[in-house]
Design a protein around this motif. Sequence first.
Motif, mmCIF file in Angstrom:
data_model
loop_
_atom_site.group_PDB
_atom_site.id
_atom_site.type_symbol
_atom_site.label_atom_id
_atom_site.label_comp_id
_atom_site.label_asym_id
_atom_site.label_seq_id
_atom_site.Cartn_x
_atom_site.Cartn_y
_atom_site.Cartn_z
ATOM 1 N N LEU A 7 0.836 -1.206 0.000
ATOM 2 C CA LEU A 7 0.000 0.000 0.000
ATOM 3 C C LEU A 7 0.867 1.252 0.000
ATOM 4 O O LEU A 7 0.582 2.217 -0.714
ATOM 5 C CB LEU A 7 -0.928 0.018 1.220
ATOM 6 N N GLY A 8 1.923 1.237 0.782
ATOM 7 C CA GLY A 8 2.825 2.378 0.840
ATOM 8 C C GLY A 8 3.521 2.617 -0.484
ATOM 9 O O GLY A 8 3.632 3.753 -0.948
ATOM 10 N N LYS A 9 3.980 1.548 -1.110
ATOM 11 C CA LYS A 9 4.668 1.694 -2.398
ATOM 12 C C LYS A 9 3.721 2.173 -3.496
ATOM 13 O O LYS A 9 4.135 2.855 -4.423
ATOM 14 C CB LYS A 9 5.334 0.376 -2.787
ATOM 15 N N LEU A 10 2.444 1.816 -3.381
ATOM 16 C CA LEU A 10 1.451 2.282 -4.346
ATOM 17 C C LEU A 10 0.827 3.612 -3.918
ATOM 18 O O LEU A 10 -0.110 4.095 -4.536
ATOM 19 C CB LEU A 10 0.367 1.219 -4.551
ATOM 20 N N LYS A 11 1.399 4.189 -2.873
ATOM 21 C CA LYS A 11 1.048 5.520 -2.374
ATOM 22 C C LYS A 11 -0.418 5.674 -1.992
ATOM 23 O O LYS A 11 -1.013 6.731 -2.140
ATOM 24 C CB LYS A 11 1.470 6.597 -3.373
ATOM 25 N N ASP A 12 -1.027 4.575 -1.509
ATOM 26 C CA ASP A 12 -2.433 4.598 -1.076
ATOM 27 C C ASP A 12 -3.379 5.101 -2.161
ATOM 28 O O ASP A 12 -4.446 5.636 -1.872
ATOM 29 C CB ASP A 12 -2.620 5.451 0.185
ATOM 30 N N ARG A 13 -2.997 4.925 -3.429
ATOM 31 C CA ARG A 13 -3.819 5.410 -4.545
ATOM 32 C C ARG A 13 -4.665 4.280 -5.124
ATOM 33 O O ARG A 13 -4.151 3.394 -5.798
ATOM 34 C CB ARG A 13 -2.927 6.003 -5.623
ATOM 35 N N PRO A 14 -5.983 4.325 -4.894
ATOM 36 C CA PRO A 14 -6.862 3.274 -5.415
ATOM 37 C C PRO A 14 -6.783 3.125 -6.936
ATOM 38 O O PRO A 14 -6.881 2.002 -7.445
ATOM 39 C CB PRO A 14 -8.269 3.729 -4.993
ATOM 40 N N ASP A 15 -6.581 4.221 -7.672
ATOM 41 C CA ASP A 15 -6.501 4.121 -9.130
ATOM 42 C C ASP A 15 -5.288 3.300 -9.550
ATOM 43 O O ASP A 15 -5.367 2.467 -10.455
ATOM 44 C CB ASP A 15 -6.477 5.513 -9.779
ATOM 45 N N VAL A 16 -4.170 3.480 -8.878
ATOM 46 C CA VAL A 16 -2.960 2.715 -9.181
ATOM 47 C C VAL A 16 -3.159 1.250 -8.772
ATOM 48 O O VAL A 16 -2.763 0.339 -9.501
ATOM 49 C CB VAL A 16 -1.731 3.329 -8.476
ATOM 50 N N MET A 17 -3.813 1.035 -7.632
ATOM 51 C CA MET A 17 -4.068 -0.336 -7.175
ATOM 52 C C MET A 17 -4.976 -1.076 -8.143
ATOM 53 O O MET A 17 -4.769 -2.259 -8.421
ATOM 54 C CB MET A 17 -4.679 -0.315 -5.776
ATOM 55 N N ARG A 18 -5.989 -0.387 -8.679
ATOM 56 C CA ARG A 18 -6.882 -1.017 -9.654
ATOM 57 C C ARG A 18 -6.122 -1.377 -10.923
ATOM 58 O O ARG A 18 -6.327 -2.451 -11.496
ATOM 59 C CB ARG A 18 -8.071 -0.107 -9.968
ATOM 60 N N ARG A 19 -5.235 -0.476 -11.397
ATOM 61 C CA ARG A 19 -4.435 -0.780 -12.584
ATOM 62 C C ARG A 19 -3.489 -1.939 -12.312
ATOM 63 O O ARG A 19 -3.271 -2.791 -13.170
ATOM 64 C CB ARG A 19 -3.667 0.450 -13.059
ATOM 65 N N ALA A 20 -2.915 -1.984 -11.106
ATOM 66 C CA ALA A 20 -2.026 -3.089 -10.746
ATOM 67 C C ALA A 20 -2.798 -4.407 -10.767
ATOM 68 O O ALA A 20 -2.307 -5.416 -11.287
ATOM 69 C CB ALA A 20 -1.396 -2.850 -9.382
ATOM 70 N N ALA A 21 -4.009 -4.420 -10.216
ATOM 71 C CA ALA A 21 -4.827 -5.638 -10.225
ATOM 72 C C ALA A 21 -5.178 -6.041 -11.652
ATOM 73 O O ALA A 21 -5.084 -7.219 -12.012
ATOM 74 C CB ALA A 21 -6.096 -5.427 -9.402
ATOM 75 N N ALA A 22 -5.547 -5.080 -12.485
ATOM 76 C CA ALA A 22 -5.873 -5.371 -13.883
ATOM 77 C C ALA A 22 -4.653 -5.917 -14.615
ATOM 78 O O ALA A 22 -4.758 -6.861 -15.411
ATOM 79 C CB ALA A 22 -6.395 -4.118 -14.585
ATOM 80 N N TYR A 23 -3.478 -5.387 -14.317
ATOM 81 C CA TYR A 23 -2.244 -5.862 -14.935
ATOM 82 C C TYR A 23 -1.972 -7.319 -14.547
ATOM 83 O O TYR A 23 -1.708 -8.169 -15.392
ATOM 84 C CB TYR A 23 -1.070 -4.976 -14.517
ATOM 85 N N VAL A 24 -2.077 -7.618 -13.264
ATOM 86 C CA VAL A 24 -1.820 -8.971 -12.774
ATOM 87 C C VAL A 24 -2.837 -9.957 -13.359
ATOM 88 O O VAL A 24 -2.498 -11.101 -13.669
ATOM 89 C CB VAL A 24 -1.842 -8.999 -11.225
ATOM 90 N N GLU A 25 -4.065 -9.502 -13.534
ATOM 91 C CA GLU A 25 -5.109 -10.356 -14.109
ATOM 92 C C GLU A 25 -4.981 -10.495 -15.620
ATOM 93 O O GLU A 25 -5.704 -11.256 -16.247
ATOM 94 C CB GLU A 25 -6.487 -9.801 -13.745
ATOM 95 N N GLY A 26 -4.055 -9.745 -16.231
ATOM 96 C CA GLY A 26 -3.843 -9.840 -17.671
ATOM 97 C C GLY A 26 -4.717 -8.922 -18.485
ATOM 98 O O GLY A 26 -4.716 -8.968 -19.704
ATOM 99 N N ASN A 27 -5.469 -8.050 -17.822
ATOM 100 C CA ASN A 27 -6.403 -7.184 -18.539
ATOM 101 C C ASN A 27 -5.746 -5.969 -19.182
ATOM 102 O O ASN A 27 -6.352 -5.342 -20.037
ATOM 103 C CB ASN A 27 -7.514 -6.717 -17.598
ATOM 104 N N LEU A 28 -4.534 -5.625 -18.787
ATOM 105 C CA LEU A 28 -3.880 -4.451 -19.374
ATOM 106 C C LEU A 28 -2.953 -4.809 -20.527
ATOM 107 O O LEU A 28 -2.684 -3.992 -21.375
ATOM 108 C CB LEU A 28 -3.075 -3.690 -18.309
ATOM 109 N N TRP A 29 -2.458 -6.020 -20.550
ATOM 110 C CA TRP A 29 -1.477 -6.370 -21.570
ATOM 111 C C TRP A 29 -1.926 -7.505 -22.467
ATOM 112 O O TRP A 29 -1.300 -7.807 -23.458
ATOM 113 C CB TRP A 29 -0.147 -6.749 -20.916
#
Length: 77
Positions: free
Chosen positions: A41-63
């Motif tokens: 959470l600290g590394k993602l700076k408590d930013r929900p928008d960044v966390m959502r993109r990170a989750a989408a990336y891990v799920e394969g939805n961004l790439w």
Amino acid sequence: MIAAQGGVCVICQEGPAEHVDHDHQTGRVRGVLCFACNSALGKLKDRPDVMRRAAAYVEGNLWNPTLVAQGVCRQPS
């Protein structure tokens, strides 16, 4: 709070609940996390928008491209 969480991290529900997490703007305690989740959470700076993109990336939805027609792929937007 730890007992109410069953002694485990609210996020991963695996690691030991040892680190009190709080909102850095308001100071309000949100829960008790394991070291890894608290650090994330600290590394993602408590930013929900960044966390959502990170989750989408891990799920394969961004790439993960979608096959539109033979030989034609569309990248997710």
